[in-house]
Design a protein around this motif. Structure first.
Motif: not given
Length: 807
Positions: A603-611, A643-646, A666-670, A694-699
């Motif tokens: 996984s990767f850190v995003s901190f993006a898209q309204g963060a 991915d993470h934090f987004a 479509n929202y896809y994240s970790g 909305y899809t968050a593959y981890f939670g």
């Protein structure tokens, strides 16, 4: 930014995340002790709640949220004083017997000692291992750190205790007197419009809490938010008398009143969209509104600009801006100023040990606190007033009449093609490009290009180290390529930068701190038409760090790529925003910075898209509140991939907001995404219309509030589908509040672990109290819930304290 995997504040009673066993959450900071638990209904009970929506609640989104979630303020007894020793604790490294202990013993390692705290006065040192309190061993069963915290909690301020520690393979006893945990009343922005009056009918949440006998529990959890908002961080570290430096009043208002946090987020959106929409484009107004969100009030009439023509006025505006910049940095030492001017962005992007030796993180915050932000933002505002649409058109018309002038040799090496002239001002070069193709390689204070398919290999309206600290580029038309490294393309780095592209299908490529980013300054990129592509690395595309960064695109189907810290990112004292008026847009974030703490190599850190992101250094003891990150997309079927934090996420006393007004998205994240408030964050996704997925593959996502934080999703219409992992879909964890509102359509909620998701609360063992997870599905259609105990047209409850309201 350092965030140890195991270190965290004791500062009295620090919480350890107690979510689903499969979720490795970060340690939680301190919180107030809860009041006794009020009787709770047994899980899986269903209720009928009689409630009619008043007409006033069917108008604006803010009114709808208020009518659903508003809960009247009630007097709650203040928390009793809590004991405090002033340390950070972490897991013991290695075997306890190698440190001088006996097999089977357990303890907690002191990773930091707070200055002037009881622990320091007693002679405790970093890396001491506490193995007993008052000769009672720290239990090895369970979590020794948590066991140590609970042992401290059994005492009161003023109690004398004895700690048995291991130091240099020796057993030592240290006596100390417990202190009192530090609090102060932090100011908040006044929002009387969100309060529920005594003469108004009960809201849906109030009626439901009364029916399910959970009203007092909800008020108790909400009181934990209020108490946590007043915790004192960094007492006198960053500045004498600065209790919680850089804490924003708007954040405090939203955080203290979690039920109204969505309304306050909506107001932020509307404020910015009022200055940039299909009818109005006002760079100056955007800065005024963004600055107000950072608790900086600018005078629109101050610092008047003079001149007989638009070009003269722009040059005069630069003169005023430089004078204001000097005022803003007047209190800095030469060393502090040099770092801010040359390396200000590295605070988040990574600093070498050599750089830290020259100027520590703490010294950076001390310097940042001395800046006059009113003067700093006023410098950019003076220029923005000259970039209002009518003045830009007047400027283009004026320079179009300029006679061509032969270029000097050194200028011809930096600018070529259809160049009309290059003028030299006291503040840098002023370049006028003609209607044909033009290329730009050199720095310029002002570029005005009349048309053509141009190449910008220069900073293109960005303030840069070694170059102009205030820069403006205006491109009237053409399919242009912007390609540069370093700070570029409408970014302010210890100054202000503006890039206005009026027409054309453009491509923007850059590295860090670019494309509408403000770092200790103001950056703005306005693109008014065309199908555009934006690609950059970190701290970019509408990012603010001790500054204001805005990327506003008026029309076209646009594509955004960023590695991390962008696409509406607010760092400390920062406001960052992407504003999109029309078009089907795609946002991609991630793939650069591996998140080795959580899912290494996956996984990767995003901190993006309204963060929003604050600064949390538990090892070094330096903490600073974060800013506000925003994406507001007004139309189109859009894609958000991260991915993470987004996607509406906030960490450590910050706000993150994603707003989409129309279209099937479509929202896809970790994880830690999609309306996820994490560790004292306020986060929201507000989607007005469309069949969304909305899809968050981890939670730990999709309207999740984790650790005295609030996370919100409010989806107004459409047949929506939510797919997640654990602790998601209206989930409260570690005394957080998660709220998912879906107001219309046949919706589907699927989670990999429904017991830990879908209107789910959770009990925090250290604080000995629950959380609130809420789903309000109000469409009246047939919905599908992955948890079999939840059904349509009922109010159902789950343990501590999950509530589904399906109407």
């Amino acid at each position: 930014m350092k965030r140890s995997a195991v270190a965290f504040w004791v500062l009295l009673a620090i919480s350890v995340c107690m979510g689903a066993p499969s979720v490795a959450e970060e340690p939680a900071p301190p919180a107030e002790e809860p009041v006794p638990v009020v009787e709770e209904p047994k899980p899986e009970i269903q209720f009928v709640v009689e409630w009619e929506a008043p007409e006033v609640y069917t108008a604006k989104r803010a009114d709808v949220l208020r009518g659903l979630l508003g809960v009247r303020e009630q007097v709650v007894e203040p928390a009793k004083p809590r004991p405090w020793i002033g340390v950070n604790v972490a897991e013991v490294e290695g075997k306890i017997e190698d440190l001088g202990g006996n097999p089977g013993e357990a303890g907690a390692r002191l990773s930091m000692i707070v200055a002037d705290a009881p622990a320091q006065e007693a002679g405790l040192q970093k890396d001491d291992v506490v193995i007993a309190l008052n000769d009672k061993p720290i239990p090895a069963e369970g979590n020794p750190i948590q066991n140590f915290i609970q042992a401290i909690q059994q005492h009161a301020p003023g109690d004398a205790v004895t700690l048995t520690i291991l130091r240099d393979k020796k057993r030592i006893q240290k006596k100390l007197t417990l202190g009192t945990f530090r609090h102060t009343l932090m100011p908040e922005e006044n929002h009387p419009e969100v309060a529920i009056r005594a003469d108004e009918p009960n809201t849906l949440l109030e009626k439901t809490l009364d029916t399910t006998r959970l009203s007092q529990n909800y008020l108790n959890v909400r009181q934990m938010f209020r108490n946590a908002s007043n915790i004192v961080w960094n007492p006198d570290k960053i500045a004498k008398g600065a209790i919680n430096p850089f804490r924003l009043k708007k954040f405090t208002a939203a955080y203290r009143h979690p039920g109204t946090a969505g309304e306050i987020c909506q107001q932020v959106i509307e404020q910015m969209q009022e200055a940039f929409n299909d009818k109005i484009t006002s760079p100056a107004d955007l800065i005024l509104r963004a600055a107000a969100n950072l608790d900086v009030t600018l005078d629109p009439q101050a610092n008047p600009v003079h001149g007989n023509n638009p070009k003269e006025r722009l040059v005069h505006a630069l003169k005023i801006a430089y004078a204001l910049r000097e005022k803003a940095f007047a209190k800095l030492t030469a060393e502090e100023r040099k770092w801010i001017e040359d390396q200000g962005h590295t605070l988040y992007l990574g600093r070498t040990d050599e750089e830290k030796e020259k100027l520590s993180d703490l010294q950076i915050f001390q310097a940042a606190y001395k800046i006059d932000y009113n003067a700093l933002f006023a410098a950019g505002f003076v220029i923005a007033r000259e970039l209002e649409p009518d003045r830009v058109q007047e400027l283009i018309k004026h320079v179009g009449k300029q006679k061509r002038r032969r270029l000097l040799r050194k200028d011809a090496e930096q600018f070529g093609g259809d160049v009309i002239r290059v003028e030299h001002t006291p503040f840098g070069k002023l370049v006028i490009g003609g209607p044909g193709a033009t290329w730009y390689k050199g720095d310029a204070a002002i570029v005005i290009d009349l048309g053509g398919d141009d190449l910008y290999a220069n900073p293109a309206g960005a303030s840069v180290p070694g170059g102009p600290r205030f820069s403006i580029t205006i491109d009237a038309s053409g399919n242009d390529l912007y390609h540069a490294g370093g700070s570029a393309q409408g970014s302010g780095f210890a100054g202000a930068g503006f890039l206005l592209d009026l027409v054309g299908n453009d491509v923007y490529r850059a590295n860090n701190q670019s494309q509408g980013t403000g770092v200790f300054g103001i950056g703005m990129l306005l693109d008014m038409a065309g199908d555009d592509t934006y690609r950059a690395e970190q701290l970019t595309q509408g990012a603010g760090l001790f500054g204001i960064g805005i990327l506003a695109d008026h029309a076209g189907n646009d594509i955004y790529h960023v590695a991390a810290y962008g696409q509406g990112f607010g760092g400390v004292k920062g406001f960052g925003a992407i504003l999109e008026v029309d078009g089907q847009d795609a946002y991609y974030a991630g793939g650069k910075i591996a998140d080795e703490r959580r899912e290494k190599n996956r996984s990767f850190v995003s901190f993006a898209q309204g963060a929003g992101l604050g600064y949390r250094d538990d090892e070094g003891g330096v903490h600073a509140s974060g800013g506000i990150g925003l994406i507001a997309d007004a139309a189109g079927h859009d894609q958000y991939i991260s991915d993470h934090f987004a996607q509406g996420t906030a960490y450590w006393f910050s706000m993150g907001i994603l707003s989409d007004d129309a279209g099937g998205d479509n929202y896809y994240s970790g994880r830690y995404a999609q309306g996820a408030g994490i560790h004292h964050g306020v986060a929201a996704i507000l989607d007005h219309a469309g069949n969304d997925h909305y899809t968050a593959y981890f939670g730990v996502s999709q309207a999740c509030g984790h650790d005295i934080a609030v996370g919100i999703i409010a989806d107004d219409a459409g047949n929506d589908k939510y797919t997640g992992g654990v602790i998601c879909q209206g989930a409260g964890n570690d005394n957080g509040i998660g709220i998912l509102i879906d107001r219309d359509g046949s919706d589907e909620y699927n989670a990999r672990s429904p017991d830990y998701s879908v209107a789910r609360g959770g009990h925090n063992k250290t604080r000995n109290y629950g959380s609130f997870g809420l789903i309000l599905d109000l469409g009246g259609a047939e919905d599908v819930y992955g948890d079999p105990i939840l059904t349509n047209n009922t109010v159902s409850t789950k343990t501590e304290w999950g509530i589904l309201i399906d109407r």
